[in-house]
Design an enzyme around this catalytic site. Sequence first.
Site, mmCIF file in Angstrom:
data_model
loop_
_atom_site.group_PDB
_atom_site.id
_atom_site.type_symbol
_atom_site.label_atom_id
_atom_site.label_comp_id
_atom_site.label_asym_id
_atom_site.label_seq_id
_atom_site.Cartn_x
_atom_site.Cartn_y
_atom_site.Cartn_z
ATOM 1 N N MET A 30 48.700 -41.787 -16.786
ATOM 2 C CA MET A 30 47.856 -42.962 -17.021
ATOM 3 C C MET A 30 46.895 -43.159 -15.845
ATOM 4 O O MET A 30 46.353 -44.260 -15.664
ATOM 5 C CB MET A 30 48.712 -44.204 -17.237
ATOM 6 C CG MET A 30 49.571 -44.067 -18.495
ATOM 7 S SD MET A 30 49.987 -45.640 -19.241
ATOM 8 C CE MET A 30 50.932 -46.389 -17.960
ATOM 9 N N GLY A 31 46.706 -42.128 -15.033
ATOM 10 C CA GLY A 31 45.733 -42.225 -13.939
ATOM 11 C C GLY A 31 46.276 -42.986 -12.745
ATOM 12 O O GLY A 31 47.489 -43.149 -12.601
ATOM 13 N N GLY A 36 52.865 -37.898 -6.469
ATOM 14 C CA GLY A 36 53.894 -37.682 -7.498
ATOM 15 C C GLY A 36 53.282 -36.950 -8.689
ATOM 16 O O GLY A 36 53.823 -35.949 -9.176
ATOM 17 N N HIS A 37 52.134 -37.438 -9.159
ATOM 18 C CA HIS A 37 51.443 -36.770 -10.271
ATOM 19 C C HIS A 37 51.032 -35.351 -9.867
ATOM 20 O O HIS A 37 51.162 -34.407 -10.652
ATOM 21 C CB HIS A 37 50.166 -37.539 -10.667
ATOM 22 C CG HIS A 37 50.391 -38.931 -11.168
ATOM 23 N ND1 HIS A 37 49.992 -40.048 -10.473
ATOM 24 C CD2 HIS A 37 50.962 -39.397 -12.311
ATOM 25 C CE1 HIS A 37 50.290 -41.139 -11.165
ATOM 26 N NE2 HIS A 37 50.887 -40.772 -12.280
ATOM 27 N N GLY A 148 57.968 -36.670 -15.022
ATOM 28 C CA GLY A 148 58.653 -37.039 -13.784
ATOM 29 C C GLY A 148 59.987 -37.706 -14.067
ATOM 30 O O GLY A 148 60.082 -38.598 -14.922
ATOM 31 N N GLN A 154 62.329 -42.328 -19.984
ATOM 32 C CA GLN A 154 61.149 -41.811 -20.695
ATOM 33 C C GLN A 154 61.300 -40.307 -20.945
ATOM 34 O O GLN A 154 60.908 -39.804 -22.002
ATOM 35 C CB GLN A 154 59.895 -42.095 -19.868
ATOM 36 C CG GLN A 154 58.622 -41.504 -20.448
ATOM 37 C CD GLN A 154 57.398 -42.031 -19.737
ATOM 38 O OE1 GLN A 154 56.907 -43.104 -20.076
ATOM 39 N NE2 GLN A 154 56.899 -41.296 -18.764
ATOM 40 N N SER A 186 54.258 -44.634 -7.068
ATOM 41 C CA SER A 186 53.980 -45.210 -8.386
ATOM 42 C C SER A 186 52.592 -45.828 -8.349
ATOM 43 O O SER A 186 52.185 -46.379 -7.322
ATOM 44 C CB SER A 186 55.012 -46.303 -8.696
ATOM 45 O OG SER A 186 54.565 -47.098 -9.764
HETATM 46 P P1 AMP Z 1 52.253 -42.393 -15.263
HETATM 47 O O1 AMP Z 1 50.844 -42.139 -14.843
HETATM 48 O O2 AMP Z 1 52.934 -43.468 -14.499
HETATM 49 O O3 AMP Z 1 52.382 -42.543 -16.765
HETATM 50 O O4 AMP Z 1 53.062 -41.075 -14.889
HETATM 51 C C1 AMP Z 1 52.668 -39.820 -15.375
HETATM 52 C C2 AMP Z 1 53.774 -38.821 -15.085
HETATM 53 O O5 AMP Z 1 53.974 -38.735 -13.678
HETATM 54 C C3 AMP Z 1 55.110 -39.251 -15.703
HETATM 55 O O6 AMP Z 1 55.765 -38.114 -16.219
HETATM 56 C C4 AMP Z 1 55.834 -39.837 -14.517
HETATM 57 O O7 AMP Z 1 57.242 -39.783 -14.629
HETATM 58 C C5 AMP Z 1 55.342 -38.931 -13.387
HETATM 59 N N1 AMP Z 1 55.516 -39.585 -12.090
HETATM 60 C C6 AMP Z 1 55.180 -40.864 -11.766
HETATM 61 N N2 AMP Z 1 55.544 -41.135 -10.488
HETATM 62 C C7 AMP Z 1 56.126 -40.016 -10.003
HETATM 63 C C8 AMP Z 1 56.730 -39.670 -8.749
HETATM 64 N N3 AMP Z 1 56.798 -40.542 -7.746
HETATM 65 N N4 AMP Z 1 57.228 -38.425 -8.612
HETATM 66 C C9 AMP Z 1 57.176 -37.528 -9.629
HETATM 67 N N5 AMP Z 1 56.629 -37.787 -10.827
HETATM 68 C C10 AMP Z 1 56.111 -39.013 -11.025
#
Ligand code: AMP
Length: 279
Positions: A30-31, A36-37, A148, A154, A186
Site C-alpha cells: 500500500m506504499g 521492510g517492503h 511479510g 494476513q 510499518s
Molecule cells: P503494506 O504496505 O503494509 O500493505 O505491506 C505490504 C507488504 O509488506 C505486506 O506483505 C507486509 O506484511 C509487508 N511488510 C510490512 N512491514 C514489514 C516489515 N517490517 N518487515 C517485513 N515485511 C513487512
Amino acid sequence: MRIYRLSAEMTGFIDNQRKTGQKIGFVPTMGALHQGHISLINESKNDNNLTICSIFVNPTQFNNAADFQKYPITIENDINLLELAGCDILFLPSIEEIYPTQLTKEHYDLGSLETILEGKYRPGHFQGVCLVVDRLLSIIHCDDLYLGQKDYQQCMVIEKLVELKNYDLKMHFCETIRENDGLAMSSRNARLNESERIQATAIYDTFLYIKNNISLESLDGIKKTAQEALTSKGFIVDYVALTNEKLEPLDIWDGKSTIVALVAAYLNEVRLIDNMIIA
Ligand code: AMP
C-alpha cells in the site's frame, strides 16, 4: 523501472514475459515504503527474473474511514526506493482500475480466520484484503508471491485465498524487519509523534519479556503481565494473544511446540500490530 497504471497493459506485458520463460515475483503493497517492503523486493529479486511491486491503498480493507484518509502517501519517495532496490516494474493503478463498476464482489469463505484476532477487531478487513489480492493476482500472473510475516494473520488469509481460487504460485512469508530499537517497520509509524515513537518500543520489549518467561509462568499470567505493561506505557490494548502456528489459542505450553505471540494496540490514534515466534 517501468510503471504501469492500466490493468490490461500490465497483464499484457507480464504474459508476454512469461511466454519467453521469465519467472515473475510479485510484492503487493500500500506504499509509504520502508526497508521492510524493500526486503521483500530483495527476496523476489533473488528468486526471479522480473520483480513487480504494486502500490494501491485499498479502500475496501479499511474498516475505519479516518484510518484510510490518514494513510500516508509518499509516492515519489516510494519510486526512488524501488529504483534503488532494482525493482523492475511498478503497478500503480487507480481505484477504477482495481474496482471497475462491472466487477462482482465475491465473498470469501475464510472460516474462523475471519472472526479471531484482527478479524474480530476489524470486521470486514480480511474480505477487503482478499478482494484486492484476488484482483491483483488476476492481473499479475506471478510465479512467486512475497508477503511479510509482520502481518501473520494476513499471510494465513492470503494462503487460504490462493487455495480457494487455485492460484498456481509459490508463497513466501518473509521475516519482519525492525528498527534498531526493535519497533517493527510499518507505514503507520510515520504517524507517531516523538513521544509515541519512544513509547512504541514497548511492544518489542513485551515480546522479549514473553520469550524470557514462557517456561517460568502460566500463559495466562504472562498475557496479563504483558497487557498491563503495555497499558502502563500508554497503549490501549486490543489483544495480547499466545497461539500455535495456526493461530489457535493456547492455554498451556508443552515446552516444545511453536508459540506465536501477537499484539494489537493503539497509541492514541495509531493502531500498531506486531508478532513474534516465541518458541
Ligand atoms: P503494506 O504496505 O503494509 O500493505 O505491506 C505490504 C507488504 O509488506 C505486506 O506483505 C507486509 O506484511 C509487508 N511488510 C510490512 N512491514 C514489514 C516489515 N517490517 N518487515 C517485513 N515485511 C513487512
